[in-house]
Design an enzyme around this catalytic site. Structure first.
Site, PDB file in Angstrom:
ATOM      1  N   ASP A  45      14.278  25.401  19.641  1.00 42.28           N
ATOM      2  CA  ASP A  45      13.735  24.292  20.416  1.00 42.28           C
ATOM      3  C   ASP A  45      13.774  24.628  21.903  1.00 42.28           C
ATOM      4  OD1 ASP A  45      13.549  23.109  18.019  1.00 42.28           O
ATOM      5  OD2 ASP A  45      15.001  21.495  18.400  1.00 42.28           O
ATOM      6  N   TYR A  48      10.994  26.885  22.879  1.00 42.88           N
ATOM      7  CA  TYR A  48       9.756  26.112  22.882  1.00 42.88           C
ATOM      8  C   TYR A  48       9.656  25.280  24.162  1.00 42.88           C
ATOM      9  CZ  TYR A  48       6.220  22.733  21.466  1.00 42.88           C
ATOM     10  OH  TYR A  48       5.097  21.951  21.425  1.00 42.88           O
ATOM     11  N   SER A  96     -12.818   3.626  -1.201  1.00 47.78           N
ATOM     12  CA  SER A  96     -11.475   3.575  -1.756  1.00 47.78           C
ATOM     13  C   SER A  96     -11.501   4.179  -3.156  1.00 47.78           C
ATOM     14  CB  SER A  96     -11.024   2.121  -1.788  1.00 47.78           C
ATOM     15  OG  SER A  96      -9.681   2.082  -2.155  1.00 47.78           O
ATOM     16  N   LEU A  97     -10.417   4.044  -3.896  1.00 52.87           N
ATOM     17  CA  LEU A  97     -10.358   4.618  -5.249  1.00 52.87           C
ATOM     18  C   LEU A  97     -10.139   3.506  -6.260  1.00 52.87           C
ATOM     19  CD1 LEU A  97      -7.918   7.619  -4.650  1.00 52.87           C
ATOM     20  CD2 LEU A  97     -10.362   7.783  -5.160  1.00 52.87           C
ATOM     21  N   LYS A 132      -0.164  10.770  -4.140  1.00 50.63           N
ATOM     22  CA  LYS A 132      -0.910   9.800  -3.323  1.00 50.63           C
ATOM     23  C   LYS A 132       0.002   9.274  -2.216  1.00 50.63           C
ATOM     24  CE  LYS A 132      -3.752   5.703  -4.070  1.00 50.63           C
ATOM     25  NZ  LYS A 132      -3.199   4.836  -3.069  1.00 50.63           N
ATOM     26  N   ARG A 153     -10.058   3.831   8.709  1.00 47.53           N
ATOM     27  CA  ARG A 153     -11.043   3.603   7.659  1.00 47.53           C
ATOM     28  C   ARG A 153     -11.861   2.346   7.967  1.00 47.53           C
ATOM     29  NH1 ARG A 153     -11.857   2.166   1.835  1.00 47.53           N
ATOM     30  NH2 ARG A 153     -10.312   0.519   1.973  1.00 47.53           N
ATOM     31  N   CYS A 427      26.389 -20.613  16.631  1.00 44.90           N
ATOM     32  CA  CYS A 427      26.626 -19.206  16.305  1.00 44.90           C
ATOM     33  C   CYS A 427      27.812 -19.079  15.334  1.00 44.90           C
ATOM     34  CB  CYS A 427      26.920 -18.436  17.588  1.00 44.90           C
ATOM     35  SG  CYS A 427      27.552 -16.775  17.266  1.00 44.90           S
ATOM     36  N   CYS A 430      30.922 -17.552  17.438  1.00 50.65           N
ATOM     37  CA  CYS A 430      31.570 -18.200  18.584  1.00 50.65           C
ATOM     38  C   CYS A 430      31.309 -19.699  18.638  1.00 50.65           C
ATOM     39  CB  CYS A 430      31.111 -17.543  19.890  1.00 50.65           C
ATOM     40  SG  CYS A 430      29.413 -17.948  20.335  1.00 50.65           S
TER      41      CYS A 430
HETATM   42  S1  IVH Z   1      -8.932  10.717  -2.088  1.00 47.60           S
HETATM   43  C1  IVH Z   1     -13.329   8.451  -1.696  1.00 47.60           C
HETATM   44  N1  IVH Z   1      -6.499  11.645  -2.029  1.00 47.60           N
HETATM   45  O1  IVH Z   1      -5.461   6.120  -1.198  1.00 47.60           O
HETATM   46  C2  IVH Z   1     -11.873   8.218  -1.463  1.00 47.60           C
HETATM   47  N2  IVH Z   1      -6.875   9.427  -1.290  1.00 47.60           N
HETATM   48  O2  IVH Z   1      -6.039   3.823  -2.863  1.00 47.60           O
HETATM   49  C3  IVH Z   1     -11.143   9.498  -1.647  1.00 47.60           C
HETATM   50  N3  IVH Z   1      -4.878   8.298  -0.474  1.00 47.60           N
HETATM   51  O3  IVH Z   1      -8.431   5.253   0.466  1.00 47.60           O
HETATM   52  C4  IVH Z   1      -9.694   9.324  -1.428  1.00 47.60           C
HETATM   53  N4  IVH Z   1      -3.483   9.971  -0.810  1.00 47.60           N
HETATM   54  O4  IVH Z   1      -6.583   6.424   1.841  1.00 47.60           O
HETATM   55  C5  IVH Z   1      -7.292  10.597  -1.780  1.00 47.60           C
HETATM   56  N5  IVH Z   1      -4.391  12.620  -1.991  1.00 47.60           N
HETATM   57  C6  IVH Z   1      -5.176  11.567  -1.747  1.00 47.60           C
HETATM   58  C7  IVH Z   1      -4.704  10.373  -1.213  1.00 47.60           C
HETATM   59  C8  IVH Z   1      -5.577   9.313  -1.004  1.00 47.60           C
HETATM   60  C9  IVH Z   1      -3.627   8.721  -0.378  1.00 47.60           C
HETATM   61  C10 IVH Z   1      -5.359   6.955  -0.078  1.00 47.60           C
HETATM   62  C11 IVH Z   1      -6.726   6.967   0.561  1.00 47.60           C
HETATM   63  C12 IVH Z   1      -7.549   6.042  -0.292  1.00 47.60           C
HETATM   64  C13 IVH Z   1      -6.510   5.201  -0.966  1.00 47.60           C
HETATM   65  C14 IVH Z   1      -7.028   4.615  -2.258  1.00 47.60           C
END
Ligand code: IVH
Length: 699
Positions: A45, A48, A96-97, A132, A153, A427, A430
């Protein structure tokens, strides 16, 4: 190791300075990458810091040499009201998924894909499985290798421009540095997750509670809240991290598979998750998900499951998207880790600043590796919101896998005997007045001299990162106060063995014990030893609002003595890096308070060292003073005893198990579960080489 050519003042003309500045930027980028992204630092460190200081000096002498991608420019100015964070369109929607919760649903997902692609019965699909991350999704834009923009997002179509905050995250390179054989694409959009490491989250919540702020409920909210701040110094101080997981629109590059994309990102200096795996066929995916379930606790981020993606990018394109989510990917969610128990009582604790915190006393219950008996309920509103009553059956989880919290109440199990909780109108320590200031979630005791506050202050003063007085725990502090032996931290230094050896107090196991002459002597020795911790630690221990460890160190470095700090004006104080008006005022207020000033005088009279340089070489001093090491695995150059002796000789301490109080885990060959624990808690892990470097430079 590479730290480049000459240091010190630059000879030569402007050309030489331009070249050295560029060289320093490259070196710092390289070492940032080794440290933050690849987790294998090559320099200490201190080395650096020297590179950084040299670059800063060159840029200060000639500001025309500053480039926007210079490491010194990570943290910029606060956005003004007019420049408020703006929404901007994504190049392609950030979707999203869909979620799955069972093996059956995963098989259905696989079936849908095979039908869509018209695959033969025996043909297996290759999937990439990743952990995830439960954080905040962001998109990073790089133009010709330079980081130019970062968006949240948002609603998927438009995100908020948070470039100023993302620049402050050290995992995000300001310029891509292609590894050998790699090339930065013309344009790259890398999407991923910003998260707050669990240890950092724990620190933040404690501080928020202490300051009467509404604490974040979990690391995800903490990360999302932090990246939307106007002032990038907030993001910089909260040590956020980032992992890239998805390609956005890119030009000038093509990858064949998702895993190749991830490798490609790593080769450009972006951080990707090591928990990724190629799985042939859905059965292997299911195995992997089961195998990884226990891994969750050892990570430094929260995860709620895995993400499963078709690995082949051509296939991904063919599968495309539904309105909301991709067809080629899906999330699998693990069951939340929860325990059921009964809430026996709600006690109210007084903090160092007088904040009253309600704490749930629980019937002991085992959850994710530890027995839980208490959980902070944060404040009154939180109790109302969750409708928590004394006697309720409650479900407990761990926020960030560390902080126990009451998730919900089993209302259907109420018998009618449960009692509603009311914040006391006096309190509990006190019996003084309490008040709730406008806009604050917390009630506070207004009595500056409240013994409850002093109790908390004494515990903080004695804590490991402050004066590190071993053996001075809550039960003993309570006895010392109730016997009238101690009111504030300075009284500790007047304690004598004879006065305390006959004290009886209840240990953590609930058994009453006499302190005894041996323990009393040990405690007095520990108190004596604490006098030589040095100025920075004393400053931190004083509990000046807004002055934590880091700011205390900077003040100590700059002023050198307590007297000099007391004499400093607001302007003098603000010359110190990261100290602004609020902190400066807080320091002035502290020393302007006659009670606090007297406390500092009494500490000095007792012999507490108030200078940063002239530290006497007492036990507990030395280059590793105050640092706790934990050893795991086998070292090649030392036996465990030898390594421990080297640490102790330098004033460090060796502990048997890893906790949030550990500073370093020294890992040799075949490390054990201590390494996982260290990763989970975000404790710094060092190898033998780094250890030797520390020994060498700190002799
Ligand atoms: S792929 C088209 N990969 O989880 C969307 N998402 O619950 C492709 N997330 O919106 C997303 N880890 O923000 C992907 N390894 C991972 C992830 C991941 C976390 C989040 C992401 C997504 C949300 C859905």
């Amino acid at each position: 190791m590479e730290t480049g050519g000459g240091s010190g003042r630059m000879a030569g003309g402007r050309d030489a300075r331009v070249r050295r500045a560029e060289e320093l930027r490259r070196l710092i980028e390289k070492h940032d990458r080794l440290y933050y992204v690849e987790n294998r630092p090559e320099i200490s460190d201190r080395e650096y810091d020297e590179l950084y200081a040299e670059l800063k000096r060159i840029e200060e002498e000639d500001p025309s040499l500053i480039t926007p991608d210079s490491p010194t420019q990570r943290v910029g100015a606060k956005l003004s009201g007019k420049e408020a964070i703006r929404a901007e369109p994504h190049r392609s929607p950030m979707l999203s998924l869909d979620n799955t919760y069972s093996e059956g649903e995963l098989r259905e997902f696989d079936g849908r894909i095979r039908r869509f692609l018209g695959l033969a019965a025996g043909a297996e699909i290759e999937y990439a499985v990743e952990m995830k991350i439960d954080g905040a999704a962001v998109s990073l834009w790089y133009e010709r290798g330079l980081f130019v923009k970062g968006l949240t997002r948002g609603d998927g179509e438009k995100g908020e421009n948070i470039t100023h905050n993302l620049r402050a995250i050290r995992d995000i390179p300001l310029r891509l540095i292609p590894a050998k054989g790699a090339q930065a694409p013309e344009f790259l959009e890398a999407r991923g997750e910003v998260y707050m490491p669990r240890a950092e989250f724990e620190r933040l919540v404690r501080r928020q509670e202490e300051e009467g702020e509404e604490p974040f409920a979990n690391p995800r909210n903490a990360a999302a809240g932090t990246i939307k701040q106007l002032d990038p110094r907030v993001a910089a101080s909260r040590r956020l991290r980032m992992l890239v997981h998805t390609p956005g629109e890119c030009s000038g590059v093509r990858w064949r598979t998702h895993l190749e994309f991830l490798e490609g990102m790593a080769a450009l200096g972006l951080r990707v998750n090591p928990h990724r795996r190629l799985c042939r066929g859905i059965a292997r995916v299911i195995e992997t998900i089961a195998e990884w379930e226990d891994l969750r606790r050892s990570l430094d981020y929260d995860t709620d499951g895995c993400v499963i993606k078709v690995n082949d990018l051509e296939m991904q394109r063919a599968l495309g998207f539904t309105a909301k989510a991709p067809r080629f990917a899906i999330a699998y969610k693990y069951k939340a880790e929860e325990a059921r128990t009964r809430l026996l009582a709600i006690d109210v604790q007084v903090g160092k600043t007088g904040v009253l915190t309600p704490v749930a006393r629980l019937e002991p219950v085992f959850l994710a590796g530890t027995t839980i008996e208490n959980a902070s309920l944060h404040n009154e509103d939180e109790i109302r919101r969750k409708d928590i009553r004394i006697g309720d059956v409650v479900y407990i989880s761990k926020a960030g896998e560390i902080i126990p919290q009451v998730v919900r109440v089993a209302k259907e199990e109420r018998t009618g005997a449960e009692r509603e909780f009311r914040m006391p109108d006096r309190c509990p320590a006190c019996s003084g007045k309490v008040e709730r200031r406008g806009g604050e979630a917390a009630w506070r005791c207004v009595n500056q001299r409240c013994p409850g506050r002093y109790r908390a202050r004494i515990l903080y003063f004695a804590s490991r990162r402050c004066m590190d007085i071993q053996g001075l725990g809550p039960a003993l502090v309570d006895r010392l106060i109730s016997e009238g032996l101690v009111k504030d931290p300075a009284d500790l230094y007047a304690l004598r063995t004879e006065a305390i050896e006959s004290l009886e107090f209840e240990g953590e196991d609930g058994v009453k014990r006499r302190l005894g002459s041996k323990n009393a002597e040990k405690l007095i020795d520990a108190i004596e030893e604490s006098k030589s911790r040095g100025l920075a630690r004393v400053l931190a221990a004083l509990n000046i609002p807004h002055v934590g460890e880091r700011k205390a160190e900077l003040l100590a470095e700059r002023f050198g003595s307590m007297d000099a700090i007391r004499k400093a004006s607001a302007g003098d104080l603000m010359k110190v890096e990261t100290i602004g008006e609020v902190v400066a005022q807080s320091v002035l207020d502290f020393f302007g308070d006659p009670g606090e000033a007297a406390l500092v005088d009494r500490l000095a009279e007792a012999g507490v060292v108030m200078k940063s340089s002239a530290r006497p070489a007492a036990a507990g001093d030395g280059p590793f003073a105050g640092r706790t090491f934990v050893l795991t695995g086998t070292l090649s150059g030392y036996t465990r005893e030898q390594a421990e002796a080297l640490i102790r000789e330098r004033g460090g301490r060796c502990a048997g198990s890893v906790s949030s109080k550990t500073d370093y885990v020294l890992a040799g060959r075949d490390p054990g579960s201590k390494l996982d624990k260290a990763k989970k808690l975000g404790v710094k892990i060092i190898g033998e080489e780094e250890f030797e470097r520390m020994l060498g430079e700190q002799k």
